[in-house]
Design a protein around this motif. Structure first.
Motif, PDB file in Angstrom:
ATOM      1  N   GLN A 148       0.749  -1.192   0.145  1.00  0.00           N
ATOM      2  CA  GLN A 148      -0.067  -0.283  -0.226  1.00  0.00           C
ATOM      3  C   GLN A 148       0.833   1.414   0.148  1.00  0.00           C
ATOM      4  OE1 GLN A 148      -4.148   0.307   0.257  1.00  0.00           O
ATOM      5  NE2 GLN A 148      -3.126   1.824  -0.937  1.00  0.00           N
ATOM      6  N   ASP A 149       1.927   1.123   0.676  1.00  0.00           N
ATOM      7  CA  ASP A 149       2.487   2.325   0.976  1.00  0.00           C
ATOM      8  C   ASP A 149       3.404   2.937  -0.270  1.00  0.00           C
ATOM      9  OD1 ASP A 149       4.286   4.913   3.055  1.00  0.00           O
ATOM     10  OD2 ASP A 149       5.574   3.383   2.294  1.00  0.00           O
ATOM     11  N   GLU A 150       3.905   2.008  -1.081  1.00  0.00           N
ATOM     12  CA  GLU A 150       4.590   1.476  -2.819  1.00  0.00           C
ATOM     13  C   GLU A 150       3.508   2.333  -3.409  1.00  0.00           C
ATOM     14  OE1 GLU A 150       8.661   1.395  -3.137  1.00  0.00           O
ATOM     15  OE2 GLU A 150       8.518   0.608  -0.809  1.00  0.00           O
ATOM     16  N   PHE A 151       2.220   1.668  -3.037  1.00  0.00           N
ATOM     17  CA  PHE A 151       0.887   2.464  -4.566  1.00  0.00           C
ATOM     18  C   PHE A 151       0.914   4.152  -4.421  1.00  0.00           C
ATOM     19  CE2 PHE A 151      -0.409  -1.696  -5.981  1.00  0.00           C
ATOM     20  CZ  PHE A 151      -0.583  -1.392  -6.888  1.00  0.00           C
ATOM     21  N   ASP A 152       0.953   4.043  -2.695  1.00  0.00           N
ATOM     22  CA  ASP A 152       0.302   5.178  -2.390  1.00  0.00           C
ATOM     23  C   ASP A 152       1.707   6.694  -2.914  1.00  0.00           C
ATOM     24  OD1 ASP A 152      -2.007   5.009  -1.130  1.00  0.00           O
ATOM     25  OD2 ASP A 152      -0.861   4.970   0.818  1.00  0.00           O
ATOM     26  N   HIS A 153       2.602   5.762  -2.528  1.00  0.00           N
ATOM     27  CA  HIS A 153       4.135   7.378  -2.820  1.00  0.00           C
ATOM     28  C   HIS A 153       4.509   6.747  -4.069  1.00  0.00           C
ATOM     29  CE1 HIS A 153       3.782   7.270   0.930  1.00  0.00           C
ATOM     30  NE2 HIS A 153       3.985   8.279   1.595  1.00  0.00           N
ATOM     31  N   ARG A 154       4.357   6.405  -4.981  1.00  0.00           N
ATOM     32  CA  ARG A 154       5.193   5.746  -7.243  1.00  0.00           C
ATOM     33  C   ARG A 154       6.983   5.860  -6.731  1.00  0.00           C
ATOM     34  NH1 ARG A 154       0.822   3.400  -9.992  1.00  0.00           N
ATOM     35  NH2 ARG A 154      -1.446   3.571  -8.394  1.00  0.00           N
ATOM     36  N   ALA A 156      10.813   6.107  -7.728  1.00  0.00           N
ATOM     37  CA  ALA A 156      11.003   4.690  -8.935  1.00  0.00           C
ATOM     38  C   ALA A 156      11.465   3.272  -8.620  1.00  0.00           C
ATOM     39  CB  ALA A 156      12.466   6.070  -9.294  1.00  0.00           C
ATOM     40  N   GLY A 157      11.144   3.102  -9.220  1.00  0.00           N
ATOM     41  CA  GLY A 157      10.928   1.557  -8.787  1.00  0.00           C
ATOM     42  C   GLY A 157       9.779   0.964  -7.704  1.00  0.00           C
ATOM     43  N   TYR A 158       9.062   1.844  -7.957  1.00  0.00           N
ATOM     44  CA  TYR A 158       7.692   1.040  -6.770  1.00  0.00           C
ATOM     45  C   TYR A 158       7.002  -0.469  -7.175  1.00  0.00           C
ATOM     46  CZ  TYR A 158       3.707   2.814  -9.392  1.00  0.00           C
ATOM     47  OH  TYR A 158       2.695   2.494 -10.680  1.00  0.00           O
TER      48      TYR A 158
END
Length: 300
Positions: A148-154, A156-158
């Motif tokens: 969820q955190d990776e999707f929220d911040h997007r 580089a490399g998410y």
């Protein structure tokens, strides 16, 4: 394919072509999905509360820690239970995203990560359900929060970070499946015992939730009538009596601690009505919860 019999959800309408993976959270008490199938893989994890999950012709009451891998072409639906609060986290993705990393798991995970283009018999797919025990639930939920955190911040490399977390989650699932299989093999000399032990473990982990006999039968991979007979033979009690015994034993422990009211304890151990709790407690112990508290509770 049964596209004409029920809603058929295609990846092109649900997933981005560039990165066909997404995470969803359902918590609406009005949720009532129709039976449907989709062409992508879905991981469904019950984060909290309880809801209904209809899968492969069975309707289950599911709660925290219950996890499902729903292969493409498998019919299922989620729905809320009355006014109960719940949260289900879903990860939708096309299998090719993780297939290379999961090549060593050809006999387990790979069989669930099929695509609609590959020939397969849905009836022969592995058991899609797994209960994650309390000790491993924080690991699962941490991975879901990372995604969820990776999707929220997007940043580089998410995409790579998300796929890595999904692979870690699937490997954790695979290990839990294998652990259950090893336990069954270790007790192969006692036919029918291990499935019942698994159900007993589930009861001890989830006594505060609704656990109908049909769910126990599903966990043991038995027809309900046969499961009822085997369960009583192995435990000496019918399913409901065993469940209530676990609840009352826990209630007695909480009463001795004397940190909650009788009403709070009744609901905490899985009884929806105080009168039912009191009646069951007295049947088990010979006295009411209040009398037990007077005799064994911590003095104030």
């Amino acid at each position: 394919m049964r596209k004409n019999e029920m809603p058929y959800i295609q990846s092109k309408t649900m997933l981005q072509k560039e990165f066909p993976l997404k995470l969803l959270r359902y918590s609406s008490q009005s949720l009532k999905q129709p039976l449907h199938i989709h062409e992508y893989t879905q991981i469904a994890y019950v984060r909290s509360g309880m809801c209904h999950h209809q899968l492969r012709g069975k309707t289950l009451t599911v709660g925290r820690g219950d996890l499902f891998i729903i292969a493409p072409g498998v019919e299922h639906s989620l729905s809320a239970m009355d006014d109960r609060e719940f949260e289900v986290v879903l990860i939708d993705f096309l299998p090719f995203l993780v297939r290379e990393q999961l090549r060593p798991f050809a006999d387990t995970l790979q069989r669930l990560l099929v695509s609609l283009e590959e020939p397969h018999n849905l009836a022969e797919l592995p058991q899609p359900w797994l209960h994650i025990g309390k000790s491993k639930q924080p690991l699962v939920e941490h991975l879901l929060e990372d995604i969820q955190d990776e999707f929220d911040h997007r940043e580089a490399g998410y995409e790579y970070a998300i796929v890595t977390s999904v692979v870690k989650l699937l490997i954790l699932i695979d290990r839990e499946y294998r652990k259950a299989t090893r336990k069954k093999s270790a007790k192969s000399s006692s036919a029918g015992l291990q499935p019942i032990e698994e159900v007993k473990r589930y009861i001890h982990d989830n006594y505060s939730q609704d656990i109908p006999l049909e769910q126990g039968a599903f966990l043991a991979n038995m027809a309900p009538a046969y499961f009822s007979t085997v369960f009583k033979k192995e435990t000496g009690q019918n399913f409901v009596d065993y469940l209530n015994e676990v609840r009352i034993e826990r209630a007695m422990e909480l009463i001795r601690r004397d940190t909650h009211t009788i009403t709070q304890i009744g609901f905490q151990v899985g009884f929806h009505h105080l009168s039912h709790f009191i009646r069951t407690f007295k049947k088990r112990t010979g006295i009411t919860p209040t009398e037990y508290k007077k005799a064994f509770g911590n003095p104030t």
